[in-house]
Scaffold this active site. Structure first.
Site, mmCIF file in Angstrom:
data_model
loop_
_atom_site.group_PDB
_atom_site.id
_atom_site.type_symbol
_atom_site.label_atom_id
_atom_site.label_comp_id
_atom_site.label_asym_id
_atom_site.label_seq_id
_atom_site.Cartn_x
_atom_site.Cartn_y
_atom_site.Cartn_z
ATOM 1 N N GLU A 145 -31.331 7.508 -33.207
ATOM 2 C CA GLU A 145 -32.466 8.125 -34.500
ATOM 3 C C GLU A 145 -33.982 8.043 -33.456
ATOM 4 O OE1 GLU A 145 -31.834 6.040 -37.765
ATOM 5 O OE2 GLU A 145 -29.912 7.751 -38.457
ATOM 6 N N GLU A 301 -23.498 10.330 -37.860
ATOM 7 C CA GLU A 301 -22.965 9.567 -38.558
ATOM 8 C C GLU A 301 -23.301 10.418 -39.885
ATOM 9 O OE1 GLU A 301 -26.168 6.425 -38.378
ATOM 10 O OE2 GLU A 301 -25.838 6.647 -36.514
HETATM 11 C C1 GLA Z 1 -28.631 4.752 -39.261
HETATM 12 C C2 GLA Z 1 -28.399 4.271 -38.307
HETATM 13 C C3 GLA Z 1 -27.370 3.259 -38.140
HETATM 14 C C4 GLA Z 1 -27.367 2.404 -39.664
HETATM 15 C C5 GLA Z 1 -26.978 3.774 -40.340
HETATM 16 C C6 GLA Z 1 -26.521 3.411 -41.479
HETATM 17 O O1 GLA Z 1 -28.343 6.565 -39.341
HETATM 18 O O2 GLA Z 1 -28.262 5.383 -36.873
HETATM 19 O O3 GLA Z 1 -27.474 2.894 -36.632
HETATM 20 O O4 GLA Z 1 -28.249 1.949 -39.354
HETATM 21 O O5 GLA Z 1 -28.652 4.313 -40.528
HETATM 22 O O6 GLA Z 1 -26.735 3.837 -42.729
#
Ligand code: GLA
Length: 654
Positions: A145, A301
């Site tokens: 991210e 995710e």
């Molecule tokens: C982000 C991160 C993950 C985790 C999620 C939790 O998307 O990439 O590592 O922390 O949030 O919602």
């Protein structure tokens, strides 16, 4: 890999061997076929500077591979180890107000810091060497991210890189002074070394400088990604990075990232307390698909239930995880991946949901995960299929998003997302699937293009929109669009300088509304009113009251072979729907009729996805075929909260 990818982030480094062995058994039970590994495991991979320890990872990758579970191998650069910061304490980012952040979180290193770049190269080079040929590793997951939470960094290394970036962009200080309008408040620069980052100050800092700093920050993170990609490219395996939620990732211009990724990967989390959060999910998915050029992409995710970073960790409602997952697939995702496989017992995210919850496998959540795996096996044939080409596009431009939301705009209620979401929601409820487009992109294939709050429009983009209308397109523009160029300088003459000709009007004065003030179309409208003067356009609606009573609120301009509409306020959702229907009908946009507005309908690869977001059954007359999820012929009814995926071939909308 065959079919759709199913699985999630996997952090075996947090667990003893017996749990890791159980993990593999449970993954097989659920039908998991892909896990993302090692994303935060730098400290395990390189426990001391230059001392590598990959044996544990070899064992995990081998164990997964032996069980038919593929690996999306992470490069762990979002979490450098403690030894790294002892060596390079100045690699900690500095925030705009001058705070140097500390250790213990993640995204803790500045992307411009030479020590970080060198350490990144060494480690990623080792990973490429060791796992490049491993048949169990099918793709690379770079970093985590970018841009969230670390967008801009204000450390000395960043300022150094910023000056280089400016020299490349402007070549001369005269050009920079001109572009930034530095005669305002006497900010003219005589030496490159005088230029600092736009740090926090008592009053508003030069907006053109801020805008360039946002571009620069994007460039630095992208350069860090590119460095890793170049080290991994030789392995021949696809390289990606997970976007921090396309719609919400304000700090990265994802149009500039998209061509650098072998597959677009997005993370999406519901705003749990929003009743209509499935519409925001659809928007995020449509933007992901648009970044992928209309082709398949990956949801990298999302969550099985509550997240741990919102004010209240609200669990998903019955069936919601399934609806969310299948909505991503409907809108082009070739995967359903979660954060994370197994809930952590310690650390910051122990209250975050997972595929294996703290309650273990004797839980509804686990049973739902296993059932979802079965659903996805039924949809395996959809892998690679494209969503039926949308006829409507919404203009989306991160630069406009940045510029619109800088300080001292005519109203604090101006919000980029608020306006885009308003139009998106109205189209969603009309069962219209949309693409998102950059204003300079080729938009000729769309019947309708909507430009909500396109505040910043470069000349080339404005010309592109004009050409689109002249050659037969239908453009719908909302207020506060086409106001400034790429330097946040107002286009010459009356507003909206970039769009006066295409819209056939000018705006004499803005009349933003007070917090609780409304003006009337059919119903109350909010946020904005303005004095529109017509120069070729016709008034379709006038304001019923307020500062512009009797003056145009909605206009239409016939230009060449097309039509340009303009909307000078934020109407009540019902009025916006009515206007959109008029615009869509005028442009002969195909869409289904007679469906409940809570039923999501998307067509992908000869299949109609019907997702019922209501707690009552939905009747869907006119669609027949086999339901891939049940294997039975579709009865014409989608149960409350249920989903059906019907083979419809190329039959038209009901
Ligand atoms: C982000 C991160 C993950 C985790 C999620 C939790 O998307 O990439 O590592 O922390 O949030 O919602």
């Amino acid at each position: 890999m065959q079919g759709l990818a199913f699985g999630g982030d996997y952090n075996p480094e947090q667990w003893p061997l017996e749990v890791q062995e159980e993990d593999v058994r449970l993954m097989r039970e659920a039908g998991v076929n892909l896990v993302s590994l090692g994303i935060f495991a730098w400290a395990r991979m390189e426990p001391r500077d230059g001392v590598y320890a990959f044996e544990w990872l070899d064992e995990v990758v081998d164990r997964l591979h032996a069980s038919g579970i593929s690996v999306n191998l992470g490069t762990p650069t979002a979490a450098p180890p403690a030894w790294f910061f002892r060596k390079y304490p100045d690699a900690f980012p500095v925030t705009r107000d001058g705070t140097r952040i500390g250790f213990g979180g993640r995204e803790t290193a500045c992307s411009s810091h030479p020590g970080f770049l060198a350490a990144t190269s060494r480690l990623v080079g080792r990973l490429a060497e060791r796992y490049g040929d491993h048949p169990g590793v099918v793709m690379w997951h770079v970093h985590n991210e970018y841009g969230a939470p670390l967008g801009e960094c204000y450390c000395p290394a960043s300022v150094h890189a910023w000056r280089d970036w400016l020299r490349t962009r402007y070549a001369s200080l005269d050009a920079l002074n001109e572009a930034w309008g530095t005669t305002f408040w006497g900010q003219t620069y005589g030496e490159w070394a005088e230029i600092d980052a736009p740090r926090w100050s008592h009053t508003v800092v030069n907006p053109a400088q801020r805008l360039d700093y946002a571009r620069f920050a994007n460039h630095e993170h992208l350069a860090h990604y590119r460095l890793q990609r170049s080290l991994l490219a030789g392995t021949g395996k696809p390289v990606t990075t997970n976007f921090a939620g396309t719609v919400n990732c304000k700090s990265m211009d994802l149009w500039s990232w998209a061509p650098e990724l072998d597959v677009i990967a997005n993370d999406h989390y519901l705003v749990a307390e929003r009743e209509d959060n499935h519409i925001q999910l659809a928007m995020s998915a449509d933007l992901s698909r648009s970044l992928a050029g209309g082709g398949p992409w990956m949801i990298m995710e999302h969550s099985t239930g509550a997240v741990s970073w919102q004010d209240r960790g609200i669990a998903k409602r019955p069936g919601e995880m399934r609806r969310n997952s299948l909505a991503h697939v409907a809108r082009g995702s070739d995967s359903v991946l979660f954060f994370q496989w197994r809930a952590s017992r310690f650390g910051a995210e122990k209250f975050h949901s997972a595929m294996v919850p703290q309650a273990g496998t004797d839980s509804q959540l686990w049973r739902d995960v296993v059932a979802l795996g079965a659903d996805l096996r039924g949809l395996a044939g959809l892998r690679g299929a494209r969503v039926d080409a949308p006829e409507v596009a919404i203009v989306w431009d991160w630069e406009s998003y940045w510029a619109l939301e800088l300080e001292w705009r005519p109203s604090g209620d101006l919000s980029y997302l608020e306006r885009v979401e308003a139009f998106y929601e109205a189209l969603w409820r009309e069962h219209v699937t949309v693409d998102f487009v950059h204003p300079s992109a080729d938009i000729s294939r769309y019947r309708v293009v909507v430009a909500p709050s396109s505040y910043l429009l470069a000349d080339a983009s404005a010309k592109n929109l004009q050409r689109y209308v002249e050659t037969g397109g239908t453009l719908l523009v909302s207020y506060f669009s086409g106001i400034v160029d790429e330097h946040d300088t107002v286009h010459h003459g009356a507003y909206p300088g970039a769009l006066r000709d295409v819209l056939g009007l000018s705006v004499e004065e803005f009349h933003p509304l007070r917090a609780d003030q409304t003006v009337t179309l059919d119903r109350p409208a909010r946020i904005w009113s303005e004095r529109v003067r017509l120069h070729g356009a016709a008034a379709v609606r006038t304001f019923g009251d307020g500062p512009d009573a009797g003056h145009p609120a909605v206009t239409r301009h016939a230009l060449g072979a097309g039509t340009a509409w303009y909307l000078a306020t934020a109407p009540h959702p019902a009025d916006l729907r009515a206007l959109l229907r008029q615009v869509l009908d005028g442009a002969a946009v195909q869409r289904p009729h007679g469906l409940p507005e809570t039923l999501e309908l998307v067509r992908r690869g000869g299949h109609a996805f019907l997702i019922n977001h209501a707690d009552t059954p939905a009747q869907v007359p006119g669609i027949t075929g086999q339901d891939l999820l049940t294997g039975a012929p579709f009865t014409g009814e989608v149960p409350a909260g249920g989903v059906a995926v019907i083979s419809v071939g190329s039959s038209p909308c009901p």
